[in-house]
Design a protein around this motif. Sequence first.
Motif, PDB file in Angstrom:
ATOM      1  N   ALA A 115       0.609  -1.245  -0.336  1.00 52.68           N
ATOM      2  CA  ALA A 115      -0.042   0.024  -0.352  1.00 52.68           C
ATOM      3  C   ALA A 115       1.287   0.835  -0.523  1.00 52.68           C
ATOM      4  O   ALA A 115       1.955   1.548   0.733  1.00 52.68           O
ATOM      5  N   PHE A 116       0.622   1.946  -0.961  1.00 50.15           N
ATOM      6  CA  PHE A 116       1.536   3.283  -1.170  1.00 50.15           C
ATOM      7  C   PHE A 116       1.332   4.231  -0.742  1.00 50.15           C
ATOM      8  O   PHE A 116       0.280   5.148  -0.820  1.00 50.15           O
ATOM      9  N   LEU A 117       1.626   4.799   0.277  1.00 55.24           N
ATOM     10  CA  LEU A 117       1.683   6.748   1.088  1.00 55.24           C
ATOM     11  C   LEU A 117       1.971   7.660   0.089  1.00 55.24           C
ATOM     12  O   LEU A 117       1.584   8.564   0.479  1.00 55.24           O
ATOM     13  N   ASP A 118       3.341   7.492  -0.834  1.00 57.26           N
ATOM     14  CA  ASP A 118       4.162   8.665  -1.491  1.00 57.26           C
ATOM     15  C   ASP A 118       3.712   7.939  -3.452  1.00 57.26           C
ATOM     16  O   ASP A 118       3.939   7.238  -3.376  1.00 57.26           O
ATOM     17  N   ASP A 119       3.848   8.473  -3.947  1.00 61.70           N
ATOM     18  CA  ASP A 119       4.054   8.117  -5.536  1.00 61.70           C
ATOM     19  C   ASP A 119       5.281   7.346  -5.691  1.00 61.70           C
ATOM     20  O   ASP A 119       6.312   7.331  -5.395  1.00 61.70           O
ATOM     21  N   PHE A 120       4.793   6.841  -6.717  1.00 67.71           N
ATOM     22  CA  PHE A 120       6.257   5.133  -6.876  1.00 67.71           C
ATOM     23  C   PHE A 120       6.010   5.648  -8.305  1.00 67.71           C
ATOM     24  O   PHE A 120       5.257   5.067  -9.244  1.00 67.71           O
ATOM     25  N   GLY A 121       7.847   5.501  -9.044  1.00 72.50           N
ATOM     26  CA  GLY A 121       7.740   4.636 -10.491  1.00 72.50           C
ATOM     27  C   GLY A 121       9.768   4.338  -9.921  1.00 72.50           C
ATOM     28  O   GLY A 121      10.325   4.510  -8.886  1.00 72.50           O
ATOM     29  N   PRO A 122      10.102   4.699 -11.143  1.00 73.70           N
ATOM     30  CA  PRO A 122      11.597   4.533 -10.875  1.00 73.70           C
ATOM     31  C   PRO A 122      12.609   5.437 -10.446  1.00 73.70           C
ATOM     32  O   PRO A 122      13.418   4.717 -10.515  1.00 73.70           O
ATOM     33  N   GLU A 123      12.208   6.479 -10.413  1.00 71.90           N
ATOM     34  CA  GLU A 123      12.395   7.133  -9.543  1.00 71.90           C
ATOM     35  C   GLU A 123      12.688   7.471  -8.760  1.00 71.90           C
ATOM     36  O   GLU A 123      14.113   7.495  -7.675  1.00 71.90           O
ATOM     37  N   ASN A 124      12.262   6.716  -7.953  1.00 74.39           N
ATOM     38  CA  ASN A 124      12.483   6.427  -6.034  1.00 74.39           C
ATOM     39  C   ASN A 124      11.891   4.682  -5.921  1.00 74.39           C
ATOM     40  O   ASN A 124      12.365   4.524  -4.541  1.00 74.39           O
ATOM     41  N   GLY A 125      12.080   3.498  -6.942  1.00 78.98           N
ATOM     42  CA  GLY A 125      12.817   2.881  -6.926  1.00 78.98           C
ATOM     43  C   GLY A 125      11.490   1.876  -6.228  1.00 78.98           C
ATOM     44  O   GLY A 125      11.364   0.588  -5.479  1.00 78.98           O
ATOM     45  N   ALA A 126      10.961   2.294  -7.461  1.00 83.37           N
ATOM     46  CA  ALA A 126       9.599   1.104  -7.138  1.00 83.37           C
ATOM     47  C   ALA A 126       9.823  -0.421  -7.637  1.00 83.37           C
ATOM     48  O   ALA A 126      10.235  -0.689  -8.752  1.00 83.37           O
ATOM     49  N   THR A 127       8.295  -1.029  -7.408  1.00 85.68           N
ATOM     50  CA  THR A 127       8.324  -2.578  -7.283  1.00 85.68           C
ATOM     51  C   THR A 127       8.672  -2.958  -9.002  1.00 85.68           C
ATOM     52  O   THR A 127       7.735  -2.277  -9.974  1.00 85.68           O
ATOM     53  N   ARG A 128       9.287  -3.613  -9.409  1.00 85.16           N
ATOM     54  CA  ARG A 128       9.382  -4.798 -10.287  1.00 85.16           C
ATOM     55  C   ARG A 128       8.830  -6.235 -10.403  1.00 85.16           C
ATOM     56  O   ARG A 128       9.334  -7.148  -9.792  1.00 85.16           O
ATOM     57  N   LEU A 129       7.934  -6.424 -11.567  1.00 89.08           N
ATOM     58  CA  LEU A 129       8.171  -7.605 -11.357  1.00 89.08           C
ATOM     59  C   LEU A 129       7.317  -8.302 -12.397  1.00 89.08           C
ATOM     60  O   LEU A 129       8.010  -7.687 -13.900  1.00 89.08           O
ATOM     61  N   VAL A 130       6.951  -9.755 -12.677  1.00 89.64           N
ATOM     62  CA  VAL A 130       7.257 -10.996 -13.988  1.00 89.64           C
ATOM     63  C   VAL A 130       6.156 -10.871 -14.088  1.00 89.64           C
ATOM     64  O   VAL A 130       5.347 -11.847 -13.162  1.00 89.64           O
ATOM     65  N   PRO A 131       4.985 -10.730 -14.777  1.00 84.70           N
ATOM     66  CA  PRO A 131       3.372 -11.074 -14.780  1.00 84.70           C
ATOM     67  C   PRO A 131       3.160 -12.766 -15.517  1.00 84.70           C
ATOM     68  O   PRO A 131       4.246 -12.734 -15.999  1.00 84.70           O
ATOM     69  N   ALA A 132       2.133 -12.581 -14.927  1.00 82.93           N
ATOM     70  CA  ALA A 132       2.501 -14.753 -14.807  1.00 82.93           C
ATOM     71  C   ALA A 132       3.062 -15.298 -14.519  1.00 82.93           C
ATOM     72  O   ALA A 132       3.296 -16.552 -14.728  1.00 82.93           O
ATOM     73  N   SER A 133       4.253 -15.352 -13.849  1.00 79.56           N
ATOM     74  CA  SER A 133       5.056 -16.642 -13.209  1.00 79.56           C
ATOM     75  C   SER A 133       5.443 -17.157 -12.447  1.00 79.56           C
ATOM     76  O   SER A 133       5.814 -17.588 -11.415  1.00 79.56           O
ATOM     77  N   HIS A 134       4.168 -16.571 -11.394  1.00 81.96           N
ATOM     78  CA  HIS A 134       3.935 -17.608 -10.131  1.00 81.96           C
ATOM     79  C   HIS A 134       3.047 -18.900 -10.303  1.00 81.96           C
ATOM     80  O   HIS A 134       2.963 -19.574  -9.125  1.00 81.96           O
ATOM     81  N   ARG A 135       3.359 -19.379 -10.874  1.00 80.62           N
ATOM     82  CA  ARG A 135       2.652 -21.104 -11.463  1.00 80.62           C
ATOM     83  C   ARG A 135       3.817 -21.534 -12.953  1.00 80.62           C
ATOM     84  O   ARG A 135       3.183 -22.032 -13.582  1.00 80.62           O
ATOM     85  N   PRO A 136       5.129 -21.476 -12.470  1.00 78.31           N
ATOM     86  CA  PRO A 136       5.940 -21.650 -13.559  1.00 78.31           C
ATOM     87  C   PRO A 136       6.158 -23.640 -13.454  1.00 78.31           C
ATOM     88  O   PRO A 136       6.269 -23.988 -12.607  1.00 78.31           O
ATOM     89  N   SER A 137       6.487 -24.558 -14.113  1.00 74.37           N
ATOM     90  CA  SER A 137       6.890 -25.456 -14.671  1.00 74.37           C
ATOM     91  C   SER A 137       8.481 -24.919 -14.070  1.00 74.37           C
ATOM     92  O   SER A 137       8.883 -24.001 -14.020  1.00 74.37           O
TER      93      SER A 137
END
Length: 224
Positions: A115-137
């Motif tokens: 839950a973000f209490l400040d604006d977020f993006g590349p300039e302040n270290g926002a989260t990276r993720l890989v969509p649909a990577s949670h059920r891999p072989s």
Amino acid sequence: MGPHEQLQHDGYLLLRQAIPADWLPGLREAFDAGITSHWPVPRGWDWRHALVDDNAQMLAVCRLPQLLAAAGVLIGERFFLSQVEGREPVGGGGYQRLHRDLSKQRPGDTVGALAFLDDFGPENGATRLVPASHRPSAQEAARIEHDESLAIQISGQAGDILVFDVDLLHAASLNPSGARRRSLLINYAAEVLYDAHQQTAALRQVRMDTSARFEPGDFVLATA
């Protein structure tokens, strides 16, 4: 594909402006008041950590209906709120490699939210993720574990909440600007994990009452 199926497929959902705007000043104040270096287990130098689970408004964020709805879709059974704490990457810190937090007993039994209490993006270290990577072989897991080419970096405004399956590849990014990026790290777990949760609660400095239970069918996930 409906909203439930889309969330289950992608493994995450960004709830835009889920936190009422007039809550944010008080949440930021409570976050700052809770910052401490006194934890049972050592924490990384490049993060600020805040004890916030004794604050009623923080707990109200954790119980927002849309957040509980998304967690319920991913867990798919009776669940509980297991933890909330504040985290913020310091300037020049915060970088993580892509990783999975890993479910405890079976895929899908644990969900995280930021839950973000400040604006977020590349300039302040926002989260990276890989969509649909949670059920891999097994083969896919070995191939993409640290493949940054598949990652996207999220961005948004204070009040947004990222909900994700903990098996989704994700990571915090470097905070190059030093701009504030306060967030609440919230965890939900299937009811069957409650005894295990209790055994480690003191190490995680969990002080709140975790006895409440939530049913996925009690909350409706918005379609927009």
